[in-house]
Design a protein around this motif. Structure first.
Motif, PDB file in Angstrom:
ATOM      1  N   PRO A 112       0.841  -1.202   0.000  1.00  0.00           N
ATOM      2  CA  PRO A 112       0.000   0.000   0.000  1.00  0.00           C
ATOM      3  C   PRO A 112       0.877   1.254   0.000  1.00  0.00           C
ATOM      4  O   PRO A 112       1.981   1.255   0.519  1.00  0.00           O
ATOM      5  N   LEU A 113       0.342   2.309  -0.573  1.00  0.00           N
ATOM      6  CA  LEU A 113       1.066   3.565  -0.720  1.00  0.00           C
ATOM      7  C   LEU A 113       0.934   4.373   0.576  1.00  0.00           C
ATOM      8  O   LEU A 113       0.276   5.412   0.622  1.00  0.00           O
ATOM      9  N   LEU A 114       1.561   3.885   1.642  1.00  0.00           N
ATOM     10  CA  LEU A 114       1.385   4.466   2.969  1.00  0.00           C
ATOM     11  C   LEU A 114       1.935   5.883   3.100  1.00  0.00           C
ATOM     12  O   LEU A 114       1.602   6.576   4.063  1.00  0.00           O
ATOM     13  N   VAL A 115       2.752   6.332   2.158  1.00  0.00           N
ATOM     14  CA  VAL A 115       3.244   7.712   2.202  1.00  0.00           C
ATOM     15  C   VAL A 115       2.142   8.707   1.814  1.00  0.00           C
ATOM     16  O   VAL A 115       2.298   9.910   2.011  1.00  0.00           O
ATOM     17  N   ASP A 116       1.037   8.212   1.289  1.00  0.00           N
ATOM     18  CA  ASP A 116      -0.103   9.058   0.927  1.00  0.00           C
ATOM     19  C   ASP A 116      -1.058   9.116   2.118  1.00  0.00           C
ATOM     20  O   ASP A 116      -1.689   8.110   2.464  1.00  0.00           O
ATOM     21  N   PRO A 117      -1.190  10.282   2.769  1.00  0.00           N
ATOM     22  CA  PRO A 117      -2.046  10.387   3.952  1.00  0.00           C
ATOM     23  C   PRO A 117      -3.499   9.988   3.701  1.00  0.00           C
ATOM     24  O   PRO A 117      -4.141   9.407   4.567  1.00  0.00           O
ATOM     25  N   VAL A 118      -4.026  10.286   2.516  1.00  0.00           N
ATOM     26  CA  VAL A 118      -5.422   9.940   2.207  1.00  0.00           C
ATOM     27  C   VAL A 118      -5.596   8.428   2.212  1.00  0.00           C
ATOM     28  O   VAL A 118      -6.560   7.899   2.770  1.00  0.00           O
ATOM     29  N   LEU A 119      -4.639   7.729   1.620  1.00  0.00           N
ATOM     30  CA  LEU A 119      -4.713   6.270   1.578  1.00  0.00           C
ATOM     31  C   LEU A 119      -4.565   5.689   2.988  1.00  0.00           C
ATOM     32  O   LEU A 119      -5.336   4.815   3.397  1.00  0.00           O
ATOM     33  N   GLU A 121      -5.277   7.096   5.793  1.00  0.00           N
ATOM     34  CA  GLU A 121      -6.503   7.405   6.539  1.00  0.00           C
ATOM     35  C   GLU A 121      -7.631   6.451   6.148  1.00  0.00           C
ATOM     36  O   GLU A 121      -8.431   6.053   6.998  1.00  0.00           O
ATOM     37  N   GLY A 122      -7.710   6.092   4.875  1.00  0.00           N
ATOM     38  CA  GLY A 122      -8.722   5.135   4.428  1.00  0.00           C
ATOM     39  C   GLY A 122      -8.541   3.788   5.099  1.00  0.00           C
ATOM     40  O   GLY A 122      -9.507   3.178   5.551  1.00  0.00           O
ATOM     41  N   ILE A 123      -7.308   3.329   5.187  1.00  0.00           N
ATOM     42  CA  ILE A 123      -7.038   2.056   5.862  1.00  0.00           C
ATOM     43  C   ILE A 123      -7.396   2.169   7.343  1.00  0.00           C
ATOM     44  O   ILE A 123      -8.049   1.292   7.901  1.00  0.00           O
ATOM     45  N   ALA A 124      -6.992   3.269   7.973  1.00  0.00           N
ATOM     46  CA  ALA A 124      -7.257   3.460   9.404  1.00  0.00           C
ATOM     47  C   ALA A 124      -8.754   3.515   9.709  1.00  0.00           C
ATOM     48  O   ALA A 124      -9.185   3.087  10.784  1.00  0.00           O
ATOM     49  N   GLN A 130      -7.976  -6.306   8.049  1.00  0.00           N
ATOM     50  CA  GLN A 130      -7.058  -5.907   6.984  1.00  0.00           C
ATOM     51  C   GLN A 130      -5.664  -6.479   7.220  1.00  0.00           C
ATOM     52  O   GLN A 130      -5.198  -6.537   8.350  1.00  0.00           O
ATOM     53  N   LEU A 131      -5.032  -6.868   6.124  1.00  0.00           N
ATOM     54  CA  LEU A 131      -3.634  -7.285   6.117  1.00  0.00           C
ATOM     55  C   LEU A 131      -2.875  -6.308   5.239  1.00  0.00           C
ATOM     56  O   LEU A 131      -3.271  -6.059   4.096  1.00  0.00           O
ATOM     57  N   LEU A 132      -1.770  -5.771   5.762  1.00  0.00           N
ATOM     58  CA  LEU A 132      -0.896  -4.881   5.006  1.00  0.00           C
ATOM     59  C   LEU A 132       0.437  -5.578   4.835  1.00  0.00           C
ATOM     60  O   LEU A 132       0.975  -6.130   5.800  1.00  0.00           O
ATOM     61  N   VAL A 133       0.966  -5.531   3.616  1.00  0.00           N
ATOM     62  CA  VAL A 133       2.238  -6.170   3.305  1.00  0.00           C
ATOM     63  C   VAL A 133       3.145  -5.151   2.628  1.00  0.00           C
ATOM     64  O   VAL A 133       2.738  -4.538   1.630  1.00  0.00           O
ATOM     65  N   GLY A 134       4.351  -4.973   3.170  1.00  0.00           N
ATOM     66  CA  GLY A 134       5.275  -4.027   2.561  1.00  0.00           C
ATOM     67  C   GLY A 134       6.710  -4.309   2.924  1.00  0.00           C
ATOM     68  O   GLY A 134       6.998  -5.139   3.794  1.00  0.00           O
ATOM     69  N   GLY A 135       7.597  -3.622   2.260  1.00  0.00           N
ATOM     70  CA  GLY A 135       9.028  -3.803   2.478  1.00  0.00           C
ATOM     71  C   GLY A 135       9.712  -2.506   2.848  1.00  0.00           C
ATOM     72  O   GLY A 135       9.310  -1.429   2.404  1.00  0.00           O
ATOM     73  N   ALA A 146       2.694   2.081   9.301  1.00  0.00           N
ATOM     74  CA  ALA A 146       2.365   0.652   9.401  1.00  0.00           C
ATOM     75  C   ALA A 146       2.248   0.236  10.868  1.00  0.00           C
ATOM     76  O   ALA A 146       1.339  -0.520  11.227  1.00  0.00           O
ATOM     77  N   ARG A 147       3.145   0.727  11.720  1.00  0.00           N
ATOM     78  CA  ARG A 147       3.065   0.401  13.161  1.00  0.00           C
ATOM     79  C   ARG A 147       1.778   0.949  13.779  1.00  0.00           C
ATOM     80  O   ARG A 147       1.118   0.275  14.570  1.00  0.00           O
ATOM     81  N   GLU A 148       1.427   2.183  13.420  1.00  0.00           N
ATOM     82  CA  GLU A 148       0.181   2.772  13.933  1.00  0.00           C
ATOM     83  C   GLU A 148      -1.025   1.940  13.502  1.00  0.00           C
ATOM     84  O   GLU A 148      -1.930   1.684  14.304  1.00  0.00           O
ATOM     85  N   LEU A 149      -1.034   1.545  12.252  1.00  0.00           N
ATOM     86  CA  LEU A 149      -2.149   0.737  11.749  1.00  0.00           C
ATOM     87  C   LEU A 149      -2.180  -0.628  12.421  1.00  0.00           C
ATOM     88  O   LEU A 149      -3.253  -1.156  12.732  1.00  0.00           O
ATOM     89  N   SER A 150      -1.017  -1.193  12.678  1.00  0.00           N
ATOM     90  CA  SER A 150      -0.938  -2.466  13.406  1.00  0.00           C
ATOM     91  C   SER A 150      -1.479  -2.308  14.829  1.00  0.00           C
ATOM     92  O   SER A 150      -2.241  -3.144  15.304  1.00  0.00           O
ATOM     93  N   ASP A 151      -1.101  -1.224  15.484  1.00  0.00           N
ATOM     94  CA  ASP A 151      -1.593  -0.953  16.841  1.00  0.00           C
ATOM     95  C   ASP A 151      -3.104  -0.783  16.868  1.00  0.00           C
ATOM     96  O   ASP A 151      -3.746  -1.016  17.899  1.00  0.00           O
ATOM     97  N   ASN A 152      -3.676  -0.379  15.730  1.00  0.00           N
ATOM     98  CA  ASN A 152      -5.126  -0.184  15.636  1.00  0.00           C
ATOM     99  C   ASN A 152      -5.855  -1.385  15.049  1.00  0.00           C
ATOM    100  O   ASN A 152      -7.005  -1.275  14.654  1.00  0.00           O
TER     101      ASN A 152
END
Length: 192
Positions: A112-119, A121-124, A130-135, A146-152
């Motif tokens: 996911p394009l986590l550097v985009d705040p709109v995106l 926020e949509g995930i949050a 939800q599963l997020l996968v990234g490198g 990603a950590r914030e979203l994991s905590d949520n």
């Protein structure tokens, strides 16, 4: 249904427990490895799979990428009558996050394009699983987000040496990373 002679829809063996809408990347088709492994896992877990195939160069200059992706995902969703709809997005396809959030749809977001705040926020905002996968080598992945979203409540798989294609310059290591992703997708689907 076909796209360029390729099938775009698969039915599981036995009764379907829902439909997965697969939204690809800008230059990453549904037939590419991460989405192909996801398709196989979805079928294994009883989901009907509907792939979206698109040519991102057809997006008009006045249409934002999020609007363009939402339009495609919304059209595919409107054709489905399933009670359980899940979205799988890769890169550009993750711009469907706000659409999924508005409907509380479970989702798998690959790079996911986590550097985009709109995106982000949509995930949050999504009440679905939800599963997020990234490198960490992906400049479009933000570990702090990603950590914030994991905590949520999001499940997160973060791989230290993976780039935006979830690979490296080493073919064997790339295959190992894809195996890690396939296992994470399989584990996620086992829980929903």
């Amino acid at each position: 249904m076909t796209f360029g002679g390729l099938p775009t829809r698969w039915e599981p063996t036995g009764e379907s427990r829902g439909v997965a809408l697969v939204a690809p990347g800008r230059a990453y088709s549904p037939a590419a490895p991460l989405l192909e492994f996801s398709r196989r896992a979805l079928l294994q877990h009883g989901f009907t799979v509907q792939q979206l195939w698109w040519d991102s160069t057809t997006r008009g200059e006045d249409e934002e990428p999020e609007q363009w992706v939402r339009r495609h995902v919304e059209a595919a969703h409107a054709e489905e009558e399933a009670d359980h709809v899940l979205v799988v997005g890769k890169s550009l396809g993750t711009r469907a996050a706000s659409y999924a959030a508005e409907r509380g749809l479970d989702a798998i977001w690959l790079t996911p394009l986590l550097v985009d705040p709109v995106l982000a926020e949509g995930i949050a905002a999504n009440a679905g699983r939800q599963l997020l996968v990234g490198g960490l080598v992906d400049e479009l992945w933000d570990s702090a987000i990603a950590r914030e979203l994991s905590d949520n409540g999001c499940d997160v798989l973060e791989i230290a040496d993976a780039d935006h294609s979830m690979g490296t310059d080493d073919a064997v290591r790339t295959a190992e990373i894809h195996l890690e992703v396939a296992r994470a997708v399989e584990a996620f689907l086992s829980q929903i």
